[in-house]
Design an enzyme around this catalytic site. Structure first.
Site, PDB file in Angstrom:
ATOM      1  N   HIS A  98     -64.723  76.775  79.869  1.00  0.00           N
ATOM      2  CA  HIS A  98     -64.247  75.678  79.024  1.00  0.00           C
ATOM      3  C   HIS A  98     -64.970  74.402  79.452  1.00  0.00           C
ATOM      4  CE1 HIS A  98     -60.119  77.409  77.629  1.00  0.00           C
ATOM      5  NE2 HIS A  98     -61.052  78.343  77.654  1.00  0.00           N
ATOM      6  N   GLU A 128     -63.909  71.410  80.089  1.00  0.00           N
ATOM      7  CA  GLU A 128     -63.277  70.682  81.190  1.00  0.00           C
ATOM      8  C   GLU A 128     -63.596  71.311  82.543  1.00  0.00           C
ATOM      9  OE1 GLU A 128     -61.826  71.827  78.343  1.00  0.00           O
ATOM     10  OE2 GLU A 128     -59.848  70.907  78.123  1.00  0.00           O
ATOM     11  N   CYS A 139     -55.878  72.912  77.669  1.00  0.00           N
ATOM     12  CA  CYS A 139     -55.075  74.134  77.668  1.00  0.00           C
ATOM     13  C   CYS A 139     -54.405  74.285  79.045  1.00  0.00           C
ATOM     14  CB  CYS A 139     -55.963  75.335  77.359  1.00  0.00           C
ATOM     15  SG  CYS A 139     -57.069  75.790  78.727  1.00  0.00           S
ATOM     16  N   CYS A 189     -57.045  74.588  81.942  1.00  0.00           N
ATOM     17  CA  CYS A 189     -57.739  73.332  82.218  1.00  0.00           C
ATOM     18  C   CYS A 189     -56.788  72.292  82.798  1.00  0.00           C
ATOM     19  CB  CYS A 189     -58.418  72.827  80.957  1.00  0.00           C
ATOM     20  SG  CYS A 189     -59.767  73.918  80.422  1.00  0.00           S
TER      21      CYS A 189
END
Length: 169
Positions: free
Chosen positions: A56, A58, A86, A89
């Site tokens: 991801h 992040e 999410c 993260c």
């Protein structure tokens, strides 16, 4: 917390990262980490490209920022991300001690800053973040809407083409 010109400037860089993701068929999410008014890390989603669930935007930005600073503690930083983090993260944000998070669009299906949970500001953890939501939310959300609309249309066209080819045989 008020939005500053710098917040807009850094979110625009995160949006550029999200556009890079979209160009390669990734969900358009971008992230930027700023330390002392300088960008020290930037990333975009690469989950499809890498076939790795943890790539991801992040997480990749956090990893890069830790290398730049030379510590797992990202104190005195701000994370700018185009979509609400999410659970995975949000956990990494807390673990890396990022004190401030600014995000664009809410994520009603997986958001853990406001939508489903408020992990980043939960006082039961040993670290909390100051969270600012909705910066350039319309632009961030529209990128996602356009991406998923195009994806659905492409899948419909592929399904129709497959059906047409099967009927010709």
């Amino acid at each position: 917390m008020e939005q500053t010109d710098k917040d807009y400037q850094f979110m625009l860089v995160a949006i550029e990262e999200a556009k890079k993701a979209a160009k390669i068929g990734e969900v358009p999410i971008g992230a930027v980490i700023v330390y002392k008014d300088e960008i020290i890390a930037r990333a975009h989603n690469l989950r499809e490209t890498s076939q790795n669930a943890v790539t991801h935007a992040e997480l990749m930005a956090i990893q890069d920022a830790c290398q730049v600073i030379g510590s797992w503690r990202l104190e005195e930083t701000t994370l700018y991300v185009t979509l609400e983090p999410c659970p995975m993260c949000a956990g990494a944000i807390l673990q890396s001690r990022i004190p401030r998070v600014v995000y664009g669009a809410r994520d009603p299906k997986a958001g853990c800053a406001h939508s489903l949970y408020e992990l980043l500001s939960d006082s039961r953890f040993n670290h909390e973040c100051e969270v600012k939501e909705g910066l350039l939310a319309e632009e961030c959300g529209q990128m996602l809407t356009d991406f998923f609309r195009a994806l659905r249309e492409r899948k419909r066209a592929e399904k129709l083409a497959k059906k047409t080819n099967t009927e010709e045989i």
